[in-house]
Design a protein around this motif. Structure first.
Motif, short mmCIF file in Angstrom:
data_model
loop_
_atom_site.label_atom_id
_atom_site.label_comp_id
_atom_site.label_asym_id
_atom_site.label_seq_id
_atom_site.Cartn_x
_atom_site.Cartn_y
_atom_site.Cartn_z
N ARG A 53 0.73 -1.17 -0.10
CA ARG A 53 -0.20 0.04 0.07
C ARG A 53 0.80 1.28 -0.09
O ARG A 53 0.63 2.13 -0.94
N THR A 54 1.81 1.39 1.09
CA THR A 54 2.45 2.67 1.04
C THR A 54 3.37 2.87 -0.34
O THR A 54 3.15 3.97 -0.50
N ARG B 111 11.63 3.88 3.04
CA ARG B 111 11.10 3.01 4.15
C ARG B 111 12.58 1.99 4.50
O ARG B 111 13.06 1.54 3.59
N HIS C 8 5.70 6.16 11.19
CA HIS C 8 5.14 5.91 9.87
C HIS C 8 4.17 7.13 9.75
O HIS C 8 2.78 7.28 9.81
N GLN D 294 1.26 7.19 7.17
CA GLN D 294 0.00 6.48 7.67
C GLN D 294 -0.85 6.93 8.89
O GLN D 294 -1.99 7.08 8.97
N ARG E 111 5.03 0.98 14.37
CA ARG E 111 5.50 2.62 13.89
C ARG E 111 4.16 3.35 13.69
O ARG E 111 4.10 4.34 14.01
N VAL E 112 3.07 2.48 13.45
CA VAL E 112 1.67 2.98 13.00
C VAL E 112 1.22 3.53 14.53
O VAL E 112 0.69 4.65 14.59
N ARG F 100 -1.58 -5.23 13.06
CA ARG F 100 -0.96 -6.76 12.86
C ARG F 100 0.10 -7.05 13.71
O ARG F 100 0.87 -6.14 14.11
N GLN G 289 3.60 -7.73 14.27
CA GLN G 289 4.65 -7.77 13.44
C GLN G 289 5.92 -8.77 13.87
O GLN G 289 6.85 -8.39 14.34
N PRO H 144 -4.15 -0.45 9.23
CA PRO H 144 -3.40 0.19 8.27
C PRO H 144 -2.98 -1.01 7.17
O PRO H 144 -2.46 -0.91 6.18
N GLY H 145 -3.43 -2.39 7.41
CA GLY H 145 -2.96 -3.30 6.41
C GLY H 145 -1.42 -3.55 6.41
O GLY H 145 -0.78 -2.87 7.06
N PRO H 146 -1.15 -4.68 6.13
CA PRO H 146 -2.07 -5.94 5.84
C PRO H 146 -2.72 -6.60 6.92
O PRO H 146 -1.94 -6.73 8.01
#
Ligand code: NCD
Length: 336
Positions: free
Chosen positions: A71-72, A121, A151, A154, A184-185, A239, A241, A279-281
């Motif tokens: 996405r990003t 990134r 992030h 985001q 980070r989100v 998610r 991580q 934020p996905g995935p």
């Protein structure tokens, strides 16, 4: 008084305008609101038959991704293209790189190609700051995610999603659920919500997935999902991580879902019109039930659409912040 270069925050120019976008930290409510307002105006461009404006015509935007992204990366590409920039994207494999070396070497090579902006990134926290400070002070650096640190785009697209669906932040309760430790989100969201005046920010996670000192963000901490979700207006799921986890922080993904997974039943504890974000995935059946991810309260795909507008806003604002700084430097030189 104009701040000296030493004192000036790295991501702002002498006029206080954005010139890099590295982190939400240190940015004012006014500036965050300007990003949201600018993004709102760009959403209209995405709805046009010809989805282009000429703001970055003749400029080169270079996406350098040392970590995977779907996405990003694609929404940064689309954002730059919709602003009429020339765009190149590099997926740099991190597997055999020794920290620092490849980052510098790669960027120096790209610098030699006279790019005007880099979207970066990287798996190391602080990588984007490092590049802005040491490698390309006059080229706009946009952080597309650095380690567990930040992030910011985001964070801002999440804020745009909330503002567009809830009208503002003043009376909201927002819960951020899951792997806060590695996210980070989560960090960018906590900072953005606080700065924009959200009065009730909750983080919900098992103790092993909460960073030490989380309270400094001005959030309430819950380890019990049912308690934390009670009457919230917005739920941001995260998610696990696993790529950043070392050692056994969790018994198993199944155990996590039983305790922290967002199911239809648990969603009913929040306000009836609560938004479900991610934020996905997404990992269906790990942090979120499919019926919730695809359900009427989910705005997960809207987040992706808003992400293009936020990235257009940030790219165009940083580009004009850099141009304004160049002009100031030139005027100063002429006066000497
Ligand atoms: C997030 C990221 O990379 O930090 N994803 C994204 O940018 N859309 C979250 C994640 O990978 O879980």
């Amino acid at each position: 008084m104009t701040p000296t270069a030493a004192k000036r925050p790295l991501q702002l120019n002498d006029l206080g305008q954005l010139r890099h976008f590295l982190s939400i930290d240190g940015l004012s409510r006014e500036l965050l609101t300007e990003i949201l307002d600018t993004a709102d105006s760009f959403l209209e461009v995405g709805a046009r038959a010809v989805k282009k404006v000429p703001l970055l015509r003749g400029k080169t935007v270079c996406n350098v991704f040392f970590e995977n992204s779907t996405r990003t990366r694609t929404t940064f590409e689309l954002a730059a293209q919709r602003l009429s920039a020339d765009v190149i994207t590099l997926n740099v494999s991190t597997s055999s790189t020794s920290k620092g070396e490849t980052l510098l070497d790669t960027l120096r090579n790209l610098e030699a190609m006279a790019a005007d902006m880099f979207v970066v990134r990287h798996g190391d926290s602080g990588a984007a700051h490092f590049i802005a400070e040491h490698v390309c002070p006059n080229v706009a650096i946009i952080n597309g995610g650095d380690g567990r640190h930040a992030h910011p785009t985001q964070g801002m697209l999440d804020m745009l999603t909330i503002r567009r669906h809830k009208g503002g932040f003043e009376n909201l309760s927002v819960a951020i659920v899951g792997d806060i430790l590695h996210s980070r989100v989560a960090r960018s969201n906590m900072l953005a919500l606080k700065t924009l005046g959200c009065p009730d920010i909750r983080v919900i996670a098992p103790k092993t997935l909460l960073p030490v000192g989380i309270e400094q963000y001005g959030v309430s901490v819950y380890t019990d999902l049912a308690e934390g979700l009670k009457d919230v207006d917005v739920i941001i799921m995260l998610r696990l991580q696993t790529e950043r986890m070392h050692g056994g922080l969790l018994p198993s993904a199944g155990e996590f879902y039983r305790t922290y997974g967002l199911t239809t039943q648990r969603l009913a504890l929040a306000k009836p019109d609560a938004l479900v974000m991610h934020p996905g995935p997404i990992n269906r059946g790990v942090e979120i039930e499919s019926a919730v991810a695809d359900g009427p309260q989910s705005v997960i795909l809207n987040q992706v659409t808003y992400g293009i507008a936020i990235r257009m806003a940030v790219l165009s604002m940083a580009m004009s912040g850099q141009a304004a700084q160049r002009q100031l430097n030139q005027n100063n030189q002429e006066q000497r």
